[in-house]
Design a protein around this motif. Structure first.
Motif, mmCIF file in Angstrom:
data_model
loop_
_atom_site.group_PDB
_atom_site.id
_atom_site.type_symbol
_atom_site.label_atom_id
_atom_site.label_comp_id
_atom_site.label_asym_id
_atom_site.label_seq_id
_atom_site.Cartn_x
_atom_site.Cartn_y
_atom_site.Cartn_z
ATOM 1 N N LEU A 36 -15.229 -3.259 18.325
ATOM 2 C CA LEU A 36 -14.212 -4.047 17.536
ATOM 3 C C LEU A 36 -12.787 -4.154 17.910
ATOM 4 O O LEU A 36 -12.213 -6.108 17.345
ATOM 5 C CB LEU A 36 -12.974 -2.721 16.135
ATOM 6 N N THR A 37 -12.739 -4.204 18.977
ATOM 7 C CA THR A 37 -11.231 -4.885 20.214
ATOM 8 C C THR A 37 -11.860 -6.694 20.198
ATOM 9 O O THR A 37 -11.530 -7.117 19.733
ATOM 10 C CB THR A 37 -10.813 -4.230 21.158
ATOM 11 N N GLY B 48 -7.160 -4.703 13.833
ATOM 12 C CA GLY B 48 -6.038 -5.293 13.129
ATOM 13 C C GLY B 48 -7.098 -6.893 12.447
ATOM 14 O O GLY B 48 -6.670 -7.817 11.706
ATOM 15 N N ALA B 49 -8.587 -5.816 12.060
ATOM 16 C CA ALA B 49 -9.287 -6.488 11.118
ATOM 17 C C ALA B 49 -9.101 -5.989 9.883
ATOM 18 O O ALA B 49 -8.108 -5.078 9.807
ATOM 19 C CB ALA B 49 -11.130 -6.757 11.162
ATOM 20 N N ILE C 112 -0.709 -1.289 11.494
ATOM 21 C CA ILE C 112 0.138 -0.074 11.881
ATOM 22 C C ILE C 112 0.708 1.010 11.349
ATOM 23 O O ILE C 112 -0.056 2.127 10.843
ATOM 24 C CB ILE C 112 -0.084 0.270 13.920
ATOM 25 N N GLU C 113 1.843 0.924 10.874
ATOM 26 C CA GLU C 113 2.271 1.182 9.923
ATOM 27 C C GLU C 113 1.550 2.298 9.032
ATOM 28 O O GLU C 113 1.716 3.609 8.391
ATOM 29 C CB GLU C 113 3.991 0.937 9.951
ATOM 30 N N GLY D 167 -7.730 -11.763 10.422
ATOM 31 C CA GLY D 167 -8.382 -12.886 9.420
ATOM 32 C C GLY D 167 -10.220 -12.483 10.027
ATOM 33 O O GLY D 167 -10.734 -13.392 8.952
ATOM 34 N N THR D 168 -10.250 -11.086 10.369
ATOM 35 C CA THR D 168 -11.265 -11.313 10.350
ATOM 36 C C THR D 168 -11.931 -9.745 9.216
ATOM 37 O O THR D 168 -11.228 -9.342 9.374
ATOM 38 C CB THR D 168 -12.278 -10.818 11.213
#
Length: 362
Positions: A97-98, A125-126, A14-15, A104-105
């Motif tokens: 997306l969630t 997180g992708a 996020i940062e 890892g994707t």
């Protein structure tokens, strides 16, 4: 002694996210041609629906916008189970997306395309896998297919593409869909479809490709950008997963009522679309006369590929009272539909040095 302030830190991904940028001069200019908004306000019927529903603002809407889902299902001739609504198509993309990506994707998308894509991918997180546009500012379909790996979970397609306005054909989209593994979702962002010149209809494609998600919005051709209403159409099983990833009451009752009313105001929507098409013709013709080549646009904007001179053009436009959207080192996107704003952009161009208007961009 002053105590040092120590604040909580977000997740590292996020940062590291890019920030969604804004156009220069928006607060001071006379015309806004930077945000792809409609220059025409909602119709009286829509305004009345907003006012009427606002009197019930103390009550929750239905959890999943039942009235709007029913109206869209009837309009599109699809089962209601295949329709979802949200606070703009962007919120629905975040749900996709969630639900379907994560650490890892990978998510494959064209670039330059909509600025929010890498931000939303990072929030999920992708890993974003941007694929450069071709020399004509279009999606490079074969390169996008080649970028798909065992880690790919979503392929994002924006047509008409924001900010270049270029469109894909049905044949190109079929080629992409035929070449993508069935377990990979293909998200077709059709935010600007009402302005498009091509033959693409994502809902028709969905009948043959169940791994497709079609995103649409009321922000552009329906003129409801400030109310945040969008919708998605996809296979009922996929839609069920997306509902599970959605917060309830995602669409306000006021936005739902406005969207339902806007669906019935076809003449008003046609007026907005025609004003955009006329603006595109006018601006592109005048740019051509000044030696500036622009790609044909299917959006409510025109892309001016001036490369390293984008910031200079943006500053000149602001000085002439109109905000535009500059992408440093690439080009400038100009929202159309208001002749005075288009002419202000042209006046800004007239006042620049001749090297800015050279026929071959950087």
């Amino acid at each position: 002694m002053t105590r040092a302030v120590v604040l909580p830190r977000p997740r590292p991904e996020i940062e590291a996210l890019p920030r969604y940028s804004t156009a220069s001069g928006v607060a001071t200019v006379r015309w806004r041609a930077s945000s792809n908004e409609s220059a025409i306000a909602p119709s009286p019927a829509v305004a009345e629906a907003i006012a009427r529903t606002g009197t019930h603002g103390h009550l929750y809407p239905t959890p999943f916008s039942d009235d709007l889902v029913a109206a869209l299902a009837e309009r599109l001739s699809v089962p209601a189970a295949e329709v979802l609504t949200g606070a703009g198509s962007l919120a629905l993309l975040q749900q996709v997306l969630t639900a379907f990506t994560g650490p890892g994707t990978e998510v494959v998308h064209a670039w330059r395309s909509y600025e929010a894509y890498p931000i939303l991918i990072g929030i999920a997180g992708a890993t974003a896998v941007p694929v450069p546009l071709d020399a004509q500012h279009r999606h490079d379909i074969d390169a996008m297919i080649a970028a798909v790996t065992s880690r790919t979970r979503v392929v994002l397609v924006c047509s008409p593409n924001n900010p270049t306005g270029t469109e894909l054909s049905t044949a190109e989209l079929r080629h992409l869909l035929d070449s993508i593994p069935a377990h990979v979702l293909v998200v077709l962002d059709e935010a600007y479809r009402e302005f498009a010149a091509g033959d693409v209809d994502g809902v028709e494609l969905l009948r043959a490709y169940p791994n497709l998600v079609v995103l649409r919005t009321f922000s552009k051709a329906f003129g409801l950008a400030g109310l945040r209403a969008g919708y998605a159409i996809t296979h009922s099983e996929t839609a069920g997963h997306l509902r599970a990833a959605a917060p309830p009451f995602g669409l306000s009752s006021v936005a739902e009522a406005a969207a339902c009313a806007a669906l019935t105001e076809t003449a008003h929507t046609d007026r907005i679309v025609e004003s955009v098409r006329a603006g595109r013709r006018h601006l592109r013709a005048e740019l051509t006369a000044r030696g500036i080549e622009t790609p044909s646009s299917g959006g409510n904007f025109v892309w001016i590929p001036v490369g390293q001179r984008a910031a200079a053009l943006e500053a000149a436009c602001v000085a002439h009272g109109v905000s535009v959207r500059a992408f440093p080192g690439e080009g400038v996107r100009v929202t159309v539909g208001e002749r005075a704003a288009e002419d202000a952009v042209l006046a800004a161009l007239n006042g620049l040095t001749s090297d800015l208007t050279a026929r071959r961009p950087d």
